[in-house]
Write an enzyme that holds these catalytic residues in place. Structure first.
Site, mmCIF file in Angstrom:
data_model
loop_
_atom_site.group_PDB
_atom_site.id
_atom_site.type_symbol
_atom_site.label_atom_id
_atom_site.label_comp_id
_atom_site.label_asym_id
_atom_site.label_seq_id
_atom_site.Cartn_x
_atom_site.Cartn_y
_atom_site.Cartn_z
ATOM 1 N N GLY A 149 -3.410 -3.051 -4.474
ATOM 2 C CA GLY A 149 -3.013 -4.468 -3.931
ATOM 3 C C GLY A 149 -3.884 -5.218 -3.283
ATOM 4 O O GLY A 149 -4.481 -4.793 -2.377
ATOM 5 N N GLY A 158 -6.967 -10.792 -1.449
ATOM 6 C CA GLY A 158 -8.100 -11.327 -1.517
ATOM 7 C C GLY A 158 -8.900 -11.545 0.750
ATOM 8 O O GLY A 158 -9.293 -11.813 0.444
ATOM 9 N N ASP A 183 -8.951 -6.490 4.386
ATOM 10 C CA ASP A 183 -8.312 -5.303 4.549
ATOM 11 C C ASP A 183 -8.084 -3.812 3.063
ATOM 12 O O ASP A 183 -8.718 -3.338 3.594
ATOM 13 C CB ASP A 183 -7.056 -4.816 5.608
ATOM 14 C CG ASP A 183 -7.109 -5.311 7.004
ATOM 15 O OD1 ASP A 183 -7.714 -4.875 7.388
ATOM 16 O OD2 ASP A 183 -6.184 -6.424 7.423
ATOM 17 N N CYS A 187 9.558 -7.523 2.132
ATOM 18 C CA CYS A 187 9.244 -8.081 1.819
ATOM 19 C C CYS A 187 8.456 -6.824 1.245
ATOM 20 O O CYS A 187 8.133 -6.387 0.226
ATOM 21 C CB CYS A 187 7.678 -8.649 2.374
ATOM 22 S SG CYS A 187 6.688 -9.155 1.242
ATOM 23 N N GLY A 224 -3.525 -2.018 1.733
ATOM 24 C CA GLY A 224 -4.675 -2.778 2.726
ATOM 25 C C GLY A 224 -3.263 -2.321 4.531
ATOM 26 O O GLY A 224 -3.951 -3.220 5.382
ATOM 27 N N CYS A 273 5.183 -13.353 5.149
ATOM 28 C CA CYS A 273 4.656 -13.051 4.360
ATOM 29 C C CYS A 273 4.845 -13.804 2.877
ATOM 30 O O CYS A 273 6.190 -14.227 2.295
ATOM 31 C CB CYS A 273 6.147 -11.720 3.872
ATOM 32 S SG CYS A 273 5.306 -10.506 2.551
#
Length: 372
Positions: free
Chosen positions: A7, A10, A13, A109, A134, A202
């Site tokens: 995942g 951007g 991490d 989430c 991350g 989130c």
């Protein structure tokens, strides 16, 4: 080597996570998730900077993710879970605020989007063996452990994941500290090496919270009452905008000492407050939690248990007093500002063994009825 879908958000991490997996020889695919559409979801009030705010900040994240994927020479795809996020995360968030609770959207989430729909997508579309995120946490054979960086550990937010979800998940940063992650990103020359950490709700981001909620919940003003004297001290704009322990933002001035939010009466629209010298109203010594998620089969036989009631709180010693169906009761030394709607996560050493949603609080054997 395994086929792993990362995942890629951007941020730094997830970027370093992807790099570490590729360096280890895995077949790495990046996927960017978009789960919020400000226009579609009527998100217009509460913008952090009215002049410079971009209505869809995730677009910049998407651009950053694409550049990082190119730098790492890995393919990248984009997937939307906007409807799923609304139905399975945000609707619950609004319902809980309307009920006078203080929910944590990151819990649902993670459970319903990142490690459910994203995992399903990765397996069905990309035939992935694992997904990777991350997060600063560790997994081992379906068990969940705190990350090595105690300041960044995110195991608290992962307490509602199932063992089957954890068995299909890798956290490459589990043994690293944030400073080490930044150093790796700088050495690689990643464009997001110095990008600030994401904050706020989130997948929604930073908002002026009171204004943001008014997009979805009308203001319901009522009285602010001193819980000891029963004296009306002022007016509030809505119980849903306040949380237990809060000491600012309710407009009391000219007081001899600071006041704290200690409770509410939802039916009567009363916000209860207490002066700093009366902090006993914030104290509890036991609680009942619902929606229990059992991550260890042997937790009944374990001693030296501890619990966190909020993110970045130092875990405190607790004792499990009772388990009934999907609920459990724990006791602890008096502790302040534990909040219904939040998550309690129970640890044995650094392993997460049990988590649930805080439902009821008690002090000296009596339920705190001023939290109704």
């Amino acid at each position: 080597m395994a086929k792993i879908v990362v995942g890629l958000s951007g941020g730094v991490d997830s970027a370093v996570s992807a790099y570490l997996l590729k360096k280890a020889g895995h077949n790495v695919i990046a996927v960017f998730m978009r789960n919020w559409d400000s226009s579609l979801n009527n998100d217009f009030l509460g913008k952090k900077n009215e002049k410079n705010f971009t209505i869809c900040p995730q677009e910049q994240d998407w651009l950053d993710a694409k550049v990082v994927a190119k730098q790492l020479n890995i393919p990248i795809f984009r997937i939307d879970f906007i409807k799923e996020y609304w139905d399975e995360v945000f609707s619950d968030l609004i319902l809980k605020y309307q009920s006078g609770l203080t929910p944590n959207p990151d819990i649902l989430c993670n459970k319903n989007i990142k490690f459910k729909h994203f995992l399903d997508y990765a397996q069905k579309v990309h035939n992935a063996d694992f997904i990777a995120m991350g997060h600063y946490a560790k997994t081992d054979n379906g068990n969940l452990y705190a990350g090595a960086d105690s300041l960044k550990d995110q195991s608290y937010f992962l307490g509602q994941l199932s063992k089957s979800q954890l068995q299909k998940t890798i956290f490459p940063l589990g043994n690293l500290h944030k400073s080490e992650v930044r150093k790796i990103a700088n050495e690689l020359g990643l464009i997001n090496a110095k990008k600030k950490d994401s904050t706020g709700i989130c997948f929604i981001g930073e908002r002026k919270f009171t204004d943001f909620l008014q997009n979805y919940i009308p203001a319901q003003p009522g009285n602010i009452i001193d819980i000891s004297t029963k004296k009306v001290l002022g007016k509030h704009i809505g119980i849903m905008y306040f949380t237990i322990g809060q000491r600012k933002g309710f407009g009391l001035s000219g007081m001899k000492e600071p006041y704290f939010v200690v409770g509410h009466n939802l039916k009567e629209k009363i916000l209860y407050v207490s002066p700093q010298s009366e902090k006993k109203w914030l104290e509890s010594d036991s609680l009942m939690a619902k929606n229990a998620n059992f991550l260890s089969e042997n937790f009944r036989n374990l001693d030296n248990l501890s619990a966190k009631f909020r993110y970045r709180q130092e875990a405190i010693p607790i004792k499990i007093e009772k388990i009934q169906d999907n609920s459990f009761w724990i006791s602890y030394q008096k502790y302040q500002a534990i909040t219904p709607g939040q998550q309690v996560v129970i640890y044995h050493q650094n392993q997460v063994i049990l988590a649930g949603e805080i439902a009821l609080l008690f002090r000296n054997g009596k339920k705190l009825d001023y939290l109704d």
